[in-house]
Design a protein around this motif. Structure first.
Motif, PDB file in Angstrom:
ATOM      1  N   MET A   1      36.238   2.287  -1.002  1.00 42.80           N
ATOM      2  CA  MET A   1      36.687   2.340  -2.130  1.00 42.80           C
ATOM      3  C   MET A   1      35.758   3.050  -3.053  1.00 42.80           C
ATOM      4  O   MET A   1      36.257   3.642  -4.050  1.00 42.80           O
ATOM      5  CB  MET A   1      37.216   0.647  -2.428  1.00 42.80           C
ATOM      6  N   ALA A   2      34.538   2.590  -2.944  1.00 43.65           N
ATOM      7  CA  ALA A   2      33.639   3.027  -4.127  1.00 43.65           C
ATOM      8  C   ALA A   2      33.621   4.546  -4.144  1.00 43.65           C
ATOM      9  O   ALA A   2      33.620   5.124  -4.993  1.00 43.65           O
ATOM     10  CB  ALA A   2      32.360   2.497  -3.791  1.00 43.65           C
ATOM     11  N   GLN A   3      33.596   5.114  -2.828  1.00 44.93           N
ATOM     12  CA  GLN A   3      33.374   6.324  -2.693  1.00 44.93           C
ATOM     13  C   GLN A   3      34.692   6.981  -3.276  1.00 44.93           C
ATOM     14  O   GLN A   3      34.650   8.050  -3.990  1.00 44.93           O
ATOM     15  CB  GLN A   3      33.178   6.921  -1.255  1.00 44.93           C
ATOM     16  N   GLN A   4      35.876   6.488  -3.039  1.00 43.51           N
ATOM     17  CA  GLN A   4      37.229   7.129  -3.591  1.00 43.51           C
ATOM     18  C   GLN A   4      36.963   7.018  -5.143  1.00 43.51           C
ATOM     19  O   GLN A   4      37.414   8.007  -5.655  1.00 43.51           O
ATOM     20  CB  GLN A   4      38.358   6.255  -3.031  1.00 43.51           C
ATOM     21  N   VAL A   5      36.900   6.053  -5.987  1.00 52.03           N
ATOM     22  CA  VAL A   5      36.298   6.074  -7.100  1.00 52.03           C
ATOM     23  C   VAL A   5      35.673   7.010  -7.853  1.00 52.03           C
ATOM     24  O   VAL A   5      35.984   7.596  -8.501  1.00 52.03           O
ATOM     25  CB  VAL A   5      36.081   4.474  -7.630  1.00 52.03           C
ATOM     26  N   LEU A   6      34.651   7.155  -7.044  1.00 49.86           N
ATOM     27  CA  LEU A   6      33.389   8.117  -7.544  1.00 49.86           C
ATOM     28  C   LEU A   6      34.073   9.522  -7.283  1.00 49.86           C
ATOM     29  O   LEU A   6      33.837  10.339  -8.247  1.00 49.86           O
ATOM     30  CB  LEU A   6      32.049   7.754  -6.918  1.00 49.86           C
ATOM     31  N   GLU A   7      34.616   9.824  -6.195  1.00 47.89           N
ATOM     32  CA  GLU A   7      35.231  11.102  -5.953  1.00 47.89           C
ATOM     33  C   GLU A   7      36.355  11.551  -7.028  1.00 47.89           C
ATOM     34  O   GLU A   7      36.454  12.476  -7.588  1.00 47.89           O
ATOM     35  CB  GLU A   7      35.854  11.224  -4.541  1.00 47.89           C
ATOM     36  N   GLU A   8      37.269  10.327  -7.406  1.00 45.02           N
ATOM     37  CA  GLU A   8      38.065  10.891  -8.487  1.00 45.02           C
ATOM     38  C   GLU A   8      37.509  10.946  -9.735  1.00 45.02           C
ATOM     39  O   GLU A   8      38.050  11.781 -10.425  1.00 45.02           O
ATOM     40  CB  GLU A   8      39.227   9.642  -8.353  1.00 45.02           C
ATOM     41  N   ALA A   9      36.741  10.094  -9.921  1.00 44.10           N
ATOM     42  CA  ALA A   9      35.902  10.234 -11.393  1.00 44.10           C
ATOM     43  C   ALA A   9      35.221  11.585 -11.313  1.00 44.10           C
ATOM     44  O   ALA A   9      35.317  12.443 -12.344  1.00 44.10           O
ATOM     45  CB  ALA A   9      34.700   9.197 -11.494  1.00 44.10           C
ATOM     46  N   ALA A  10      34.674  12.148 -10.383  1.00 45.49           N
ATOM     47  CA  ALA A  10      33.833  13.266 -10.238  1.00 45.49           C
ATOM     48  C   ALA A  10      35.025  14.736 -10.624  1.00 45.49           C
ATOM     49  O   ALA A  10      34.738  15.631 -11.301  1.00 45.49           O
ATOM     50  CB  ALA A  10      33.277  13.690  -9.076  1.00 45.49           C
ATOM     51  N   ARG A  11      36.078  14.526  -9.793  1.00 44.49           N
ATOM     52  CA  ARG A  11      37.185  15.407  -9.988  1.00 44.49           C
ATOM     53  C   ARG A  11      37.586  15.588 -11.447  1.00 44.49           C
ATOM     54  O   ARG A  11      37.774  16.645 -12.161  1.00 44.49           O
ATOM     55  CB  ARG A  11      38.167  15.186  -9.049  1.00 44.49           C
ATOM     56  N   PHE A  12      37.833  14.302 -12.073  1.00 43.15           N
ATOM     57  CA  PHE A  12      38.294  14.387 -13.629  1.00 43.15           C
ATOM     58  C   PHE A  12      37.319  14.726 -14.585  1.00 43.15           C
ATOM     59  O   PHE A  12      37.839  15.772 -15.176  1.00 43.15           O
ATOM     60  CB  PHE A  12      38.761  12.933 -14.010  1.00 43.15           C
TER      61      PHE A  12
END
Length: 595
Positions: free
Chosen positions: A39-50
């Motif tokens: 889940m942490a990875q998913q949050v970080l990846e989505e934040a990075a994309r934004f």
């Protein structure tokens, strides 16, 4: 060669999953049972994309356009308002906000990583929403039921943005000199605020429909000094009797022409019979405001990390593409004609800069995230004593991170510009903007000198070294693990780390003893002492990193780079610890002359 900001997701995950092992602790927290590494990875990846798609592209153009002040109103650069609306719609302001206040309730550690991304991508854009987290925490801790009902939801969600109104023309760091006044308004069951404030980040803008100011002012019966300060919520727009928006007596009188952060409005504000509502108890405003200030200081620390990351990233990319002169030596894998100009990354002077940048930013990221972890422990651990100890440790580390990281961030930007040579001095390559933008982080939220005094005088000597002993216990434990590992490089790192702890213990005792007869002594050596602790923390970060990397697959290039950088750190940059120690020893013996 790409000079676009690339979020260092692999290193962020390394720190969270391996260096801290945060997911293992999250599983012990009932509210975070479903929060794991995936889940942490998913949050970080989505934040990075934004961040890379919506925020980073506005950095250079916003710097060139700047903010406009027309008719008493501030207009932000093109694209800023739309990007902020998307930021709010995606829920990023509520990432780590408690679910009680309408937030997502995720760990502060992930918020710290998000702040690093935003600072690296577009520091100026970050400045306006940067205080949302602190303002929300302040109102949750000290706001009345009415304030929490009427103001907190829209502040917490990001629908309305906030400011922190402390500084006045005659009162910078010395808040005892504040003159703003608050007089009672019985009709509105509120207060009328009069006074002027300067250097107010986001004092006015068009990002949101309302701007809510948190203002320090004095009641009519206020005692002198900081003990007479009260805190008030003072919005640009208030609600009338029929729910209509009414313009409050809050006026922006202009925006500063600054060295950097030109896309962030720094405003001069005038409050003229402005309606305000008391936060917390009368004359206890500074204690209420400290909740907001402490949150802001860790964010500023991560601005230093973000700038250092961007500087390292750009310098590394440029140095491997730019060819100049013949190299004295080249990597074994390099293919090219003998005598041909080599990438400047092969030259020793440039290699030193690049290795220094990497050692600094990756070590600081570990420590910055570690502070975020301790904030989570302080908020969520089931044992009250553990919560208190974690909070005390985070409080000790925060001024170190704010001052040390921002000073290193500016040094990193300047060094990276040197890698670019003349190209670094022009706007298109981004380095001159980074140098300009990051410099202010050493000044605001308490100058770095103020942070050093806070660390040594208040948080080390003030509690007889209790928090420091807790920190040194963590470092000592890591040193013991390293020396017991058997690997020669790791044993050496562990021995060096143990020696650093002994030096800090010794010099702290000498300062405490000498201060009894020389009241100026701790103030004289505070800057060097903070840097000393900063270098100790980096040594701690790299010792643990080396231990982890030596247990990883030998052929994994990520861990190979970690091993190389760790060994370099202990051989080269850590000499700065000895230099700072020598300066403190001189300061203990030789008073400063007056100039």
């Amino acid at each position: 060669m790409s000079l676009d900001y690339q979020v260092p997701l692999r290193d962020m995950r390394f720190v969270i999953d391996e260096w801290i092992d945060a997911p293992a602790w999250w599983r012990s927290v009932p509210a975070w049972e479903d929060v794991d590494g995936a889940m942490a990875q998913q949050v970080l990846e989505e934040a990075a994309r934004f961040v890379t798609e919506r925020i980073a592209p506005l950095n250079s153009v916003g710097d060139l356009e700047g903010c406009r002040f027309e008719g008493g109103e501030v207009a932000m650069p093109a694209g800023f308002r739309e990007a902020y609306a998307d930021f709010v719609a995606a829920g990023w302001p509520t990432l780590a906000l408690d679910t009680v206040a309408g937030g997502q309730g995720l760990p502060q550690l992930l918020e710290v990583a998000l702040q690093e991304m935003l600072a690296a991508a577009n520091h100026a854009w970050l400045m306006s929403p940067g205080l949302t987290h602190g303002a929300t925490a302040c109102l949750m801790a000290h706001g009345s039921a009415a304030l929490k009902r009427d103001w907190l939801p829209k502040i917490a969600s990001g629908e309305w943005l906030t400011t922190m109104c402390l500084t006045e023309p005659q009162a910078g760091s010395d808040l005892a000199l504040l003159r703003a006044r608050a007089t009672p308004d019985a009709v509105h069951e509120a207060w009328r605020i009069d006074g002027s404030k300067i250097f107010i980040t986001g004092g006015d803008h068009d990002l949101t429909a309302n701007v809510v100011h948190l203002v320090l002012a004095r009641l009519p019966d206020a005692p002198p000094g900081t003990k007479g300060l009260s805190l008030f919520v003072v919005p640009k727009w208030t609600l009338g009797a029929n729910g209509e928006h009414v313009r409050n007596g809050v006026h922006c009188e202009g925006i500063e022409k600054k060295m950097g952060l030109k896309a962030s409005p720094t405003c001069s504000m005038r409050f003229e019979q402005a309606l305000g509502w008391l936060v917390g108890e009368p004359h206890r405003g500074l204690a209420s405001m400290f909740v907001m200030m402490n949150a802001a200081r860790l964010q500023v620390a991560m601005q230093g990390v973000g700038h250092a990351q961007l500087a390292w990233q750009r310098a590394h990319a440029y140095a491997h593409e730019r060819t100049q002169m013949r190299a004295v030596s080249a990597p074994a894998h390099h293919e090219g004609e003998p005598g041909r100009a080599a990438p400047i990354a092969f030259h020793p002077a440039m290699r030193r800069i690049l290795l220094d940048l990497r050692a600094s930013v990756e070590g600081e990221r570990a420590i910055g995230y570690w502070i975020g972890y301790w904030l989570d422990v302080a908020a969520r651990h089931p044992d009250a004593q553990e919560r208190q100890a974690a909070g005390q440790l985070a409080s000790l580390l925060t001024p170190v991170a704010k001052a040390f990281f921002t000073a290193n961030g500016f040094a990193a930007a300047s060094s990276a510009l040197q890698v670019f040579g003349g190209y670094g001095y022009i706007h298109e390559y981004g380095m001159e903007q980074t140098v300009r933008d990051c410099r202010v982080a050493m000044l605001y939220e308490g100058t770095n000198e103020i942070q050093a005094i806070d660390l040594l005088v208040r948080k080390v000597l003030g509690d007889s070294g209790g928090a420091l002993r807790a920190l040194l216990a963590h470092v000592t434990a890591e040193a013991a693990r390293c020396t017991a590992a058997g690997d020669p490089a790791l044993t050496g790192a562990g021995a060096r780390l143990a020696a650093l702890v002994a030096d800090v213990q010794r010099i702290t005792g000498e300062i405490a003893q000498g201060s009894a007869d020389d009241r100026e002594l701790p103030y004289r050596v505070a800057d060097d002492y903070l840097a000393l602790v900063g270098w100790l923390l980096l040594a701690f970060a790299w010792a643990r990193t080396l231990r982890i990397a030596l247990n990883a697959p030998a052929d994994d290039p990520f861990y190979a780079e970690k091993r190389t950088t760790a060994c370099y750190f202990f051989a080269y940059p850590l000499a700065a610890f000895d230099h700072r120690l020598q300066l403190i020893e001189v300061g203990c013996r030789v008073p400063l002359p007056h100039v």
